[in-house]
Motif scaffolding. Structure first.
Motif, PDB file in Angstrom:
ATOM      1  N   ASP A 196       0.812  -1.443   0.134  1.00 27.25           N
ATOM      2  CA  ASP A 196      -0.173  -0.008   0.207  1.00 27.25           C
ATOM      3  C   ASP A 196       1.082   1.259   0.067  1.00 27.25           C
ATOM      4  N   ALA A 197       2.292   1.246   0.848  1.00 31.31           N
ATOM      5  CA  ALA A 197       2.663   2.352   0.534  1.00 31.31           C
ATOM      6  C   ALA A 197       4.066   2.420  -0.364  1.00 31.31           C
ATOM      7  N   GLU A 198       3.808   1.736  -1.691  1.00 31.22           N
ATOM      8  CA  GLU A 198       4.593   2.565  -2.370  1.00 31.22           C
ATOM      9  C   GLU A 198       3.577   2.290  -3.319  1.00 31.22           C
ATOM     10  N   LYS A 199       2.263   2.279  -3.742  1.00 31.77           N
ATOM     11  CA  LYS A 199       0.854   2.740  -4.295  1.00 31.77           C
ATOM     12  C   LYS A 199       1.128   3.729  -4.207  1.00 31.77           C
ATOM     13  N   PHE A 200       0.504   4.668  -2.681  1.00 29.47           N
ATOM     14  CA  PHE A 200       0.524   5.483  -1.795  1.00 29.47           C
ATOM     15  C   PHE A 200       1.870   6.792  -2.678  1.00 29.47           C
ATOM     16  N   ALA A 201       2.611   5.964  -2.392  1.00 30.97           N
ATOM     17  CA  ALA A 201       3.642   6.754  -3.024  1.00 30.97           C
ATOM     18  C   ALA A 201       3.927   7.624  -4.416  1.00 30.97           C
ATOM     19  N   GLU A 202       3.011   6.510  -5.756  1.00 34.62           N
ATOM     20  CA  GLU A 202       2.865   6.677  -6.102  1.00 34.62           C
ATOM     21  C   GLU A 202       1.640   7.770  -7.155  1.00 34.62           C
ATOM     22  N   VAL A 203       0.698   7.957  -5.884  1.00 29.88           N
ATOM     23  CA  VAL A 203      -0.468   8.606  -6.670  1.00 29.88           C
ATOM     24  C   VAL A 203      -0.101   9.771  -5.735  1.00 29.88           C
ATOM     25  N   CYS A 204       0.661  10.137  -4.168  1.00 31.82           N
ATOM     26  CA  CYS A 204       1.301  11.181  -3.762  1.00 31.82           C
ATOM     27  C   CYS A 204       2.175  12.043  -4.158  1.00 31.82           C
TER      28      CYS A 204
END
Length: 237
Positions: A196-204
């Motif tokens: 989730d953190a890696e995906k969140f870093a992509e959209v943030c």
């Protein structure tokens, strides 16, 4: 009875109830650490995964998205399939939501009535998810824990075996510890690319990468655990 003047400074700590609360948490922590790699804790680890995925689902529903299905796997993994909603809230909701529920369960264990409410809400959540579960591991987990909570509830009401508060506390402590460990294992030590953190870093748009978000979420998760113990002492003062 509700304390209208909470002892925020914990003056005069610790009374009998406060000592029992902290000692029980300490014992549960040692038991969990000792049995961490055994099959005995697997159902409780899967409940933590369940609450993680349910937190994703709640964030999706609250942001007008659609939950298409939830899975919890025997290897302690899980997935929530969503459509729409705000990914800014859905992605961090898993780890942070799981930490939050652990805190809630720890606090609920300080009183029999709140422990009963927590057990009832958990049973209702399991029943709701049962109808959108997409694999048999999750279906079995839902049915098994509903039966387990029902048995504990009946023992609490009909017999001298009064353990409902301790069961809720154990689940809360287990959930809090597993949340912190899961964040460290997935986001900091191993950096799972699909986390989730890696995906969140992509959209943030922030410059933080997945590991940085994992560190931030880990601090918040640990703070929830510490906050649960502090607030529990306040409630019992």
């Amino acid at each position: 009875m509700i304390n209208i003047n909470p002892n925020w400074e914990l003056k005069g700590c610790c009374n009998r109830d406060q000592k029992a609360f902290m000692i029980t948490i300490g014992i549960f922590t040692l038991v969990i650490l000792a049995l961490w790699k055994t099959f005995l804790l697997t159902p409780f680890k899967l409940i933590t995964v369940f609450l993680h995925e349910v937190s994703h689902a709640i964030a999706c529903w609250l942001t007008c998205g659609r939950v298409e299905g939830i899975e919890v796997h025997a290897n302690e993994g899980g997935v929530t399939k969503t459509r729409g909603g705000s990914y800014w809230l859905i992605l961090p909701a898993g780890y942070l939501g799981s930490s939050f529920w652990g805190m809630v369960l720890v606090l609920a264990s300080t009183n029999l009535l709140t422990a009963q409410i927590a057990a009832g809400c958990l049973a209702v959540a399991l029943l709701i998810v049962l109808f959108i579960a997409q694999n048999w591991t999750l279906r079995g987990l839902c049915v098994g824990f509903i039966i387990f909570l029902a048995v504990i509830w009946i023992l609490q009401v009909k017999t001298e075996v009064r353990i409902l508060r301790y069961v809720i506390l154990f689940i809360g402590v287990m959930n809090s510890l597993f949340s912190v460990y899961d964040i460290y294992d997935d986001l900091i030590s191993r950096r799972v690319n699909s986390s989730d953190a890696e995906k969140f870093a992509e959209v943030c748009p922030c410059p933080c990468n997945g590991m940085a978000w994992g560190f931030i979420w880990g601090i918040i998760s640990f703070a929830c655990l510490c906050g649960a113990m502090y607030l529990g002492l306040v409630i019992l003062s």
